[in-house]
Design a protein around this motif. Structure first.
Motif, PDB file in Angstrom:
ATOM      1  N   ASN A 293       4.274   6.457  -0.049  1.00  0.00           N
ATOM      2  CA  ASN A 293       3.476   7.686  -0.004  1.00  0.00           C
ATOM      3  C   ASN A 293       4.044   8.742  -0.961  1.00  0.00           C
ATOM      4  O   ASN A 293       4.097   9.919  -0.652  1.00  0.00           O
ATOM      5  CB  ASN A 293       3.414   8.238   1.422  1.00  0.00           C
TER       6      ASN A 293
ATOM      7  N   PHE B 204       0.861  -1.170   0.000  1.00  0.00           N
ATOM      8  CA  PHE B 204       0.000   0.000   0.000  1.00  0.00           C
ATOM      9  C   PHE B 204       0.904   1.229   0.000  1.00  0.00           C
ATOM     10  O   PHE B 204       2.104   1.145   0.230  1.00  0.00           O
ATOM     11  CB  PHE B 204      -0.957  -0.005   1.200  1.00  0.00           C
ATOM     12  N   ARG B 205       0.319   2.391  -0.296  1.00  0.00           N
ATOM     13  CA  ARG B 205       1.076   3.639  -0.438  1.00  0.00           C
ATOM     14  C   ARG B 205       2.220   3.485  -1.437  1.00  0.00           C
ATOM     15  O   ARG B 205       3.304   4.027  -1.253  1.00  0.00           O
ATOM     16  CB  ARG B 205       1.589   4.128   0.916  1.00  0.00           C
TER      17      ARG B 205
ATOM     18  N   GLY C  10      -6.562   9.245   1.071  1.00  0.00           N
ATOM     19  CA  GLY C  10      -5.746   8.121   0.638  1.00  0.00           C
ATOM     20  C   GLY C  10      -6.398   7.321  -0.472  1.00  0.00           C
ATOM     21  O   GLY C  10      -6.183   6.117  -0.595  1.00  0.00           O
TER      22      GLY C  10
ATOM     23  N   GLN D 293      -2.601  13.775   0.829  1.00  0.00           N
ATOM     24  CA  GLN D 293      -3.296  12.488   0.650  1.00  0.00           C
ATOM     25  C   GLN D 293      -4.504  12.645  -0.270  1.00  0.00           C
ATOM     26  O   GLN D 293      -5.533  11.998  -0.078  1.00  0.00           O
ATOM     27  CB  GLN D 293      -3.745  11.916   1.999  1.00  0.00           C
TER      28      GLN D 293
ATOM     29  N   THR E 273      -8.422   1.428   0.834  1.00  0.00           N
ATOM     30  CA  THR E 273      -7.619   2.611   1.066  1.00  0.00           C
ATOM     31  C   THR E 273      -6.163   2.361   0.689  1.00  0.00           C
ATOM     32  O   THR E 273      -5.690   1.216   0.718  1.00  0.00           O
ATOM     33  CB  THR E 273      -7.719   3.067   2.540  1.00  0.00           C
ATOM     34  N   ASP E 274      -5.482   3.438   0.352  1.00  0.00           N
ATOM     35  CA  ASP E 274      -4.055   3.419  -0.006  1.00  0.00           C
ATOM     36  C   ASP E 274      -3.731   2.413  -1.103  1.00  0.00           C
ATOM     37  O   ASP E 274      -2.609   1.918  -1.195  1.00  0.00           O
ATOM     38  CB  ASP E 274      -3.193   3.153   1.230  1.00  0.00           C
TER      39      ASP E 274
END
Length: 470
Positions: free
Chosen positions: A253, A202-203, A399, A348, A447-448
């Motif tokens: 991120n 993720f991210r 996100g 985000q 999410t992400d």
């Protein structure tokens, strides 16, 4: 190609046997049927060609009542000749998609035809028959749109409702079709494309370039040592993944964009609460990463997009993890050119290029010593170097990945900063209507995750041939 020229393009392509151009022109008519139906050339369509469009699953319109109105306009151009084809035309209108209130308007519209020897009864009876019979046909209760390109989702995480922990994902999904059903309920049918061969992530960064999907970096867990620098590409023609050279730095991120045949990995966190100003460039010809000119400050959680060959970067967290209002052009060799600030700070969030402008939505903003959800959406005009707002998001999308498909902006999942709840909802913004609409729920992680739009060679538009994982 536009609404006024597309039918001429079809005639030209048919005359000269240009099959690819013909497919593109037919697809344009289906996607823009309502606009095309309001042109003078639409009224000259042969009945058989009109019926072909009406019966196609890929036809898009604001409602089935709008489709019926288009048919009526075509008939009224020469009612003495065309009313005899009413039954054929009515078989292409999906009356079960209408509400009873909408169907009452069908009768009201037909009353205009009374002067033609009661042939309006023939038209209405044909419509009523289709409406009544179709109510029993489950397959007739929705239109299905399968675009040539597909939104692809990669990775992400979500809350495990049973154990209270989080579930990380390796899954790859694509939007197989878009459905419009009774009462104008819209939904996306998602199909699983497979899994990334790397660890769950993720991210991370995702981009489409040269017909391939790229998945880079990200996190596979939640501690400072769980950030990744690996990179993979997916070839949809071969249904295969390839391990690429690692980035030079660990990175999560961050933003990943494709420009001029190369990938740019911009900023991000190299460990928890430590963001960087570095930018790396991937060259697919040499399978190598190299550093480009750094950013003027460390950033993470920013949004990046490419427009007219230029890389735009908005918002994000600075080194103190404050949300920013900045927008600037990043030049790999020439540095930074600052543009007008956004009206609202955010990180985000998402930014996409749509119709020559930059659309920014979602994310968080500063609130005292904390963050809160950012509902305000803004659009940037490069020509005037100015921002204006458009309709607020109906729910938080923090996100959340975004994508542009067929001139519409999609916000996919994310969470609410206030209580960290996850909706998993998809919202679509239509600039022509200045309106967000609910498109249903995501299939997996919410999410992400990261998204891109690309052509899946085995994903055939307007057909029932789907990609299957071997």
């Amino acid at each position: 190609m536009d609404a006024n020229s597309c039918l001429d393009v079809i005639s030209f392509a048919e005359a000269y046997g240009m099959s690819e151009l013909l497919d593109d022109a037919n697809d344009f008519v289906l996607r823009n049927f309502w606009e095309v139906s309001n042109t003078a050339k639409f009224l000259d369509l042969p009945a058989e060609k009109l019926v072909d469009f009406l019966k196609c699953d890929g036809l898009c319109a604001p409602s089935e009542l709008a489709v019926f109105r288009a048919v009526i306009s075509w008939i009224e151009t020469s009612p003495e000749e065309r009313l005899s084809q009413a039954s054929l035309l009515m078989s292409g209108v999906r009356f079960p998609l209408m509400t009873f209130r909408e169907f009452r308007e069908v009768r009201a519209i037909n009353l205009r035809m009374e002067s033609f020897e009661n042939k309006e009864d023939e038209l209405y009876v044909s419509a009523l028959q289709e409406f009544s019979f179709g109510m029993q046909d489950v397959q007739a209760k929705c239109r299905v749109r399968r675009p040539k390109d597909a939104i692809v989702l990669v990775g992400g995480d979500r809350l495990n409702p049973d154990e209270g922990g989080r579930i990380l994902s390796r899954e790859v999904w694509f939007a197989n079709s878009f459905r419009c059903g009774t009462g104008l309920v819209k939904a996306i049918e998602w199909r699983k494309l497979g899994e990334i061969p790397d660890q769950p992530k993720f991210r991370h960064g995702v981009a489409a370039m040269g017909g391939r999907l790229y998945a880079v970096g990200g996190c596979y867990f939640y501690t400072k040592n769980d950030i990744m620098k690996s990179a993979y590409s997916y070839d949809p023609e071969q249904n295969s993944w390839k391990k690429l050279a690692d980035m030079n730095e660990f990175r999560s991120n961050f933003s990943l964009v494709a420009n001029d045949g190369r990938l740019f990995a911009i900023g991000g966190d190299k460990e928890i609460n430590t963001n960087v100003d570095t930018v790396e460039v991937y060259d697919p010809e040499t399978d190598s990463w190299s550093f480009a000119r750094p950013l003027e400050q460390a950033l993470s959680g920013q949004a990046s997009t490419v427009s007219n060959g230029s890389i735009f970067i908005s918002g994000g967290y600075n080194y103190r993890y404050e949300c920013l209002v900045s927008l600037f052009l990043y030049h790999p060799s020439g540095g930074t050119t600052y543009l007008s600030d956004m009206s609202h700070d955010r990180a985000q969030h998402s930014m996409e290029t749509l119709r020559g402008s930059l659309y920014v939505a979602g994310g968080v903003c500063n609130w005292r010593t904390f963050y809160t959800d950012q509902f305000v959406c803004e659009v940037y005009c490069p020509r005037t170097d100015s921002w204006s707002v458009f309709e607020n998001l109906p729910v938080p999308h923090v996100g959340a990945p975004s994508a542009v498909l067929e001139d519409k902006l999609y916000m996919l999942g994310g969470y609410c900063q206030e209580d960290y709840s996850e909706s998993g909802l998809v919202h679509r913004f239509d600039p022509s209507l200045n309106r967000w609409e609910n498109m249903g729920r995501l299939p997996g992680a919410v999410t992400d995750m990261r998204a891109c739009v690309m052509r899946l060679k085995t994903h055939k538009p307007h057909s029932h041939i789907f990609f299957q994982k071997s």
